[in-house]
Design a protein around this motif. Sequence first.
Motif, PDB file in Angstrom:
ATOM      1  N   GLY A 306       0.812  -1.215   0.000  1.00  0.00           N
ATOM      2  CA  GLY A 306       0.000   0.000   0.000  1.00  0.00           C
ATOM      3  C   GLY A 306       0.842   1.259   0.000  1.00  0.00           C
ATOM      4  O   GLY A 306       0.517   2.241  -0.677  1.00  0.00           O
ATOM      5  N   GLN A 307       1.946   1.272   0.752  1.00  0.00           N
ATOM      6  CA  GLN A 307       2.804   2.456   0.788  1.00  0.00           C
ATOM      7  C   GLN A 307       3.465   2.708  -0.560  1.00  0.00           C
ATOM      8  O   GLN A 307       3.595   3.853  -0.986  1.00  0.00           O
ATOM      9  CB  GLN A 307       3.872   2.303   1.875  1.00  0.00           C
ATOM     10  N   THR A 308       3.893   1.640  -1.225  1.00  0.00           N
ATOM     11  CA  THR A 308       4.482   1.790  -2.560  1.00  0.00           C
ATOM     12  C   THR A 308       3.475   2.444  -3.499  1.00  0.00           C
ATOM     13  O   THR A 308       3.792   3.405  -4.214  1.00  0.00           O
ATOM     14  CB  THR A 308       4.891   0.409  -3.117  1.00  0.00           C
ATOM     15  N   THR A 309       2.251   1.953  -3.475  1.00  0.00           N
ATOM     16  CA  THR A 309       1.200   2.467  -4.357  1.00  0.00           C
ATOM     17  C   THR A 309       0.898   3.931  -4.052  1.00  0.00           C
ATOM     18  O   THR A 309       0.860   4.776  -4.959  1.00  0.00           O
ATOM     19  CB  THR A 309      -0.077   1.621  -4.189  1.00  0.00           C
ATOM     20  N   ALA A 310       0.675   4.242  -2.763  1.00  0.00           N
ATOM     21  CA  ALA A 310       0.339   5.611  -2.375  1.00  0.00           C
ATOM     22  C   ALA A 310       1.493   6.572  -2.646  1.00  0.00           C
ATOM     23  O   ALA A 310       1.279   7.722  -3.051  1.00  0.00           O
ATOM     24  CB  ALA A 310      -0.044   5.647  -0.892  1.00  0.00           C
ATOM     25  N   SER A 311       2.722   6.113  -2.445  1.00  0.00           N
ATOM     26  CA  SER A 311       3.892   6.976  -2.647  1.00  0.00           C
ATOM     27  C   SER A 311       4.073   7.331  -4.120  1.00  0.00           C
ATOM     28  O   SER A 311       4.414   8.469  -4.457  1.00  0.00           O
ATOM     29  CB  SER A 311       5.156   6.296  -2.113  1.00  0.00           C
ATOM     30  N   LEU A 312       3.844   6.375  -5.005  1.00  0.00           N
ATOM     31  CA  LEU A 312       3.950   6.652  -6.436  1.00  0.00           C
ATOM     32  C   LEU A 312       2.859   7.628  -6.875  1.00  0.00           C
ATOM     33  O   LEU A 312       3.121   8.551  -7.667  1.00  0.00           O
ATOM     34  CB  LEU A 312       3.857   5.360  -7.238  1.00  0.00           C
ATOM     35  N   ALA A 313       1.644   7.439  -6.376  1.00  0.00           N
ATOM     36  CA  ALA A 313       0.552   8.349  -6.729  1.00  0.00           C
ATOM     37  C   ALA A 313       0.843   9.756  -6.228  1.00  0.00           C
ATOM     38  O   ALA A 313       0.590  10.749  -6.928  1.00  0.00           O
ATOM     39  CB  ALA A 313      -0.762   7.832  -6.146  1.00  0.00           C
ATOM     40  N   HIS A 314       1.419   9.853  -5.045  1.00  0.00           N
ATOM     41  CA  HIS A 314       1.776  11.160  -4.473  1.00  0.00           C
ATOM     42  C   HIS A 314       2.869  11.826  -5.307  1.00  0.00           C
ATOM     43  O   HIS A 314       2.802  13.032  -5.588  1.00  0.00           O
ATOM     44  CB  HIS A 314       2.245  10.980  -3.030  1.00  0.00           C
ATOM     45  N   ALA A 315       3.874  11.062  -5.689  1.00  0.00           N
ATOM     46  CA  ALA A 315       4.976  11.626  -6.487  1.00  0.00           C
ATOM     47  C   ALA A 315       4.454  12.126  -7.832  1.00  0.00           C
ATOM     48  O   ALA A 315       4.898  13.169  -8.332  1.00  0.00           O
ATOM     49  CB  ALA A 315       6.056  10.572  -6.695  1.00  0.00           C
ATOM     50  N   ARG A 316       3.541  11.405  -8.412  1.00  0.00           N
ATOM     51  CA  ARG A 316       2.978  11.821  -9.707  1.00  0.00           C
ATOM     52  C   ARG A 316       2.143  13.081  -9.553  1.00  0.00           C
ATOM     53  O   ARG A 316       2.235  14.014 -10.371  1.00  0.00           O
ATOM     54  CB  ARG A 316       2.125  10.689 -10.283  1.00  0.00           C
ATOM     55  N   ARG A 317       1.322  13.143  -8.487  1.00  0.00           N
ATOM     56  CA  ARG A 317       0.399  14.255  -8.313  1.00  0.00           C
ATOM     57  C   ARG A 317       1.084  15.491  -7.725  1.00  0.00           C
ATOM     58  O   ARG A 317       0.923  16.600  -8.238  1.00  0.00           O
ATOM     59  CB  ARG A 317      -0.749  13.816  -7.403  1.00  0.00           C
ATOM     60  N   LYS A 318       1.850  15.315  -6.652  1.00  0.00           N
ATOM     61  CA  LYS A 318       2.415  16.454  -5.934  1.00  0.00           C
ATOM     62  C   LYS A 318       3.771  16.902  -6.477  1.00  0.00           C
ATOM     63  O   LYS A 318       4.072  18.096  -6.529  1.00  0.00           O
ATOM     64  CB  LYS A 318       2.553  16.110  -4.441  1.00  0.00           C
ATOM     65  N   ASP A 319       4.617  15.929  -6.857  1.00  0.00           N
ATOM     66  CA  ASP A 319       5.973  16.271  -7.299  1.00  0.00           C
ATOM     67  C   ASP A 319       6.085  16.380  -8.812  1.00  0.00           C
ATOM     68  O   ASP A 319       7.145  16.754  -9.326  1.00  0.00           O
ATOM     69  CB  ASP A 319       6.977  15.215  -6.800  1.00  0.00           C
ATOM     70  N   GLY A 320       5.002  16.025  -9.510  1.00  0.00           N
ATOM     71  CA  GLY A 320       5.057  16.062 -10.971  1.00  0.00           C
ATOM     72  C   GLY A 320       6.045  15.068 -11.549  1.00  0.00           C
ATOM     73  O   GLY A 320       6.591  15.280 -12.643  1.00  0.00           O
ATOM     74  N   ALA A 321       6.302  13.978 -10.827  1.00  0.00           N
ATOM     75  CA  ALA A 321       7.315  13.012 -11.250  1.00  0.00           C
ATOM     76  C   ALA A 321       6.871  12.271 -12.507  1.00  0.00           C
ATOM     77  O   ALA A 321       5.708  11.900 -12.650  1.00  0.00           O
ATOM     78  CB  ALA A 321       7.577  12.006 -10.126  1.00  0.00           C
ATOM     79  N   GLU A 322       7.818  12.061 -13.389  1.00  0.00           N
ATOM     80  CA  GLU A 322       7.586  11.222 -14.562  1.00  0.00           C
ATOM     81  C   GLU A 322       7.861   9.778 -14.156  1.00  0.00           C
ATOM     82  O   GLU A 322       8.982   9.445 -13.760  1.00  0.00           O
ATOM     83  CB  GLU A 322       8.513  11.641 -15.713  1.00  0.00           C
ATOM     84  N   LEU A 323       6.867   8.937 -14.258  1.00  0.00           N
ATOM     85  CA  LEU A 323       7.002   7.563 -13.780  1.00  0.00           C
ATOM     86  C   LEU A 323       7.230   6.566 -14.915  1.00  0.00           C
ATOM     87  O   LEU A 323       7.160   5.356 -14.699  1.00  0.00           O
ATOM     88  CB  LEU A 323       5.759   7.160 -12.975  1.00  0.00           C
ATOM     89  N   GLY A 324       7.497   7.090 -16.115  1.00  0.00           N
ATOM     90  CA  GLY A 324       7.640   6.220 -17.279  1.00  0.00           C
ATOM     91  C   GLY A 324       8.755   5.200 -17.160  1.00  0.00           C
ATOM     92  O   GLY A 324       8.678   4.111 -17.746  1.00  0.00           O
ATOM     93  N   GLY A 325       9.813   5.521 -16.406  1.00  0.00           N
ATOM     94  CA  GLY A 325      10.943   4.604 -16.275  1.00  0.00           C
ATOM     95  C   GLY A 325      10.860   3.685 -15.080  1.00  0.00           C
ATOM     96  O   GLY A 325      11.810   2.944 -14.790  1.00  0.00           O
ATOM     97  N   ILE A 326       9.723   3.716 -14.365  1.00  0.00           N
ATOM     98  CA  ILE A 326       9.575   2.916 -13.142  1.00  0.00           C
ATOM     99  C   ILE A 326       8.702   1.695 -13.422  1.00  0.00           C
ATOM    100  O   ILE A 326       7.656   1.788 -14.060  1.00  0.00           O
ATOM    101  CB  ILE A 326       8.959   3.763 -12.012  1.00  0.00           C
ATOM    102  N   PHE A 327       9.164   0.551 -12.929  1.00  0.00           N
ATOM    103  CA  PHE A 327       8.402  -0.689 -13.067  1.00  0.00           C
ATOM    104  C   PHE A 327       8.298  -1.355 -11.701  1.00  0.00           C
ATOM    105  O   PHE A 327       9.274  -1.395 -10.950  1.00  0.00           O
ATOM    106  CB  PHE A 327       9.060  -1.623 -14.079  1.00  0.00           C
ATOM    107  N   VAL A 328       7.107  -1.861 -11.402  1.00  0.00           N
ATOM    108  CA  VAL A 328       6.824  -2.422 -10.079  1.00  0.00           C
ATOM    109  C   VAL A 328       6.472  -3.902 -10.232  1.00  0.00           C
ATOM    110  O   VAL A 328       5.544  -4.243 -10.973  1.00  0.00           O
ATOM    111  CB  VAL A 328       5.648  -1.680  -9.408  1.00  0.00           C
TER     112      VAL A 328
END
Length: 689
Positions: A306-328
């Motif tokens: 759950g923390q992994t999921t919530a942290s990625l969503a937060h990074a995308r929404r709040k930090d504007g992180a590009e998650l294209g290079g991340i695989f889970v």
Amino acid sequence: MEENLASFRDGVIKRSIEEFGGRDPEAGFGVVAGELLEDAEELTDFVASPYRGMGTRRRSLGIDGYAFDEVDGSLRLVIVEFKGDKLPVTLTQTMAKTIFGRVIAFVDEALSGNDDHLPADEDPATDLSALMHLHRANITRLRIYLATDALMSDHIRSWPEEPIGGIPAEFHIWDIARFHDAFTSSSGREVLTVNFKSLVDDGIPCLKASLNQSEYNGYLCVLPGDALARMYEEYGSRLLEGNVRSFLGKAVKVNKAIRETTLRSPEMFFAFNNGIAATATSVETMLTPDGMRLISATDLQIVNGGQTTASLAHARRKDGAELGGIFVPMKLSVVDASRSDEMIPKIAEFANRQTKVADSDLFSNHAFHRKMEELSRRIKAPPKAGSQRPTTWFYERAKGQYRIETTKMSPSEKLRFEADNPRRQLITKTDLAKIENSWRQLPHEVSKGAQKNFDIYSRFIVAEWLSNQLQFNDEFFKAVVAHAIVFRDLEQLIPTQTDWYDGGYRANIITFTIAKLVQVISEQGAGRVLNLQSIWRAQAISPALTDQLKVIAKTMYEVITSPEHGIENITEWCKKELAWQRAQQKPAQLQPAFAAELVSLIEVQHRLEDAVGVARIDTDIAAITEVVNYKYSNWRKLRDWGIKCKELTPKEDQLLMLAGTSGRVPTSKQAVAILLIRKRLEQAGYQGS
């Protein structure tokens, strides 16, 4: 309208009318709709806040309740449309647009800080407006529900999202048919089906990780980080299994290490992160030239990660992180729907045994609940005055047990079941925690909401269970029921006190009143205590206790609606220990008629000691009986396996030899030890009889 749906609707209308003694059926329906949405796992800790008014530019405003979701940061808003007619009306698109418009207008006014149109400070709708204005930056999404006893028009297909004040908002219509479908489903909620092709072209790469079986299949998948984040933003905490939701609701949601990897070393995410574990009841896969792809998953739940999921969503929404290079990495367990209620909690438990999740977070599966279930089915409550029929206080060990019992019954069988097991006598796990923590004088903890309060009660019971399991006996169960009777009679009593009660904060008044009652008896009862046995026998509270509760409830209302300087929100004030301290300081007199009904503490203690002794005998007999009933040949097979696999100590071998010898009966102590050996060997892999 088919018969089962009509019966369900009649039951909802009846509950709505009874909620406030017939005085405000629409507000009653708001409370019932909130409970039904909680049962469907659409929201938790629903706060009723009925309000209709006029805002700026003469816009019509409306709201009936809300729930903040601390897990995904969303705010759930509920508005109701209640008719209560014999036959349901049709909810048209025009009607729905008008009703949703009232909520949109209310949100606009709240976010802009315009509260001139609202009632006085002592009102839940005013609290909601203030909370929205104060915390607007932290609200990730608005999920707006229109709940109605009408039937939705077939012309309404979907409702487009639209931002309100810059916050994404989605709209959901729950008509009576949708409530009924969720109620009668095997899980008690709407089945969530995730279409991975809408997130990733051609679906998710996966490998089959099990033999072909009908009840279980496993897959190893690789989920793009952006897809996981978007999935969480869309579905929110519905994606999380209950225990994970509980853990994430009180943990640090955004893990610093995960965020650091996401922002600074996204290419190493797969290496550094353990990934997620999930379950589903069915999946659709497809073979492509590049291998197998996961196309969709039905009833998808994340049971670990759950923390992994919530942290990625937060990074995308709040930090504007590009998650294209991340695989889970994702381990997906597919369990047949017929066994999901049994298997998924076990998968969640074992997945989380490898992480820092406390026993209290896994309390939903604790042996205490099995004991409560056994007591509730065995012990019949005495008939109430005017009735000849004993009844059951039905304890739900697993969510939806009561509902599942009735779904396959004929109308006559259902009527008989509900007569023997009245819905008003249903006790869920969160009900139990709310009731008992009120009697433990923790009203501020109860006021924090169902899940947080459940966690407090969990820690208490886990410790008590380890200390002395025998205290959870017949007398314990009868005391719990007596506590529940007082609690629920008080629920009905408060709305009748029209000289001081004008709606709102009923749940807070109840828990503070019961806690204060315990204090008053302790300080003024001269060593005497509440006669719980009398309440159990009568299945009702006495007129003297009713009068005492009226006095205390009014006093507690004054405390609740007079927060300390600097605290404007009453709901938040009730969550503070300081509120309970102020309540303790407030004078409340023990009424003479009620004082005369109190009984000797020593007498009660003797009865509890006797109950522990009886429970010890029952436990001893049950252990010996289970060993004997297992058959000597089965014990010999178990012993042979243990010797072959080198799993037995000499002492354990001796005990299994005893169990497998015809004509020999173990002592109670030996029987308990033998059963523990069997349990350990089964965990080690024994699959015999």
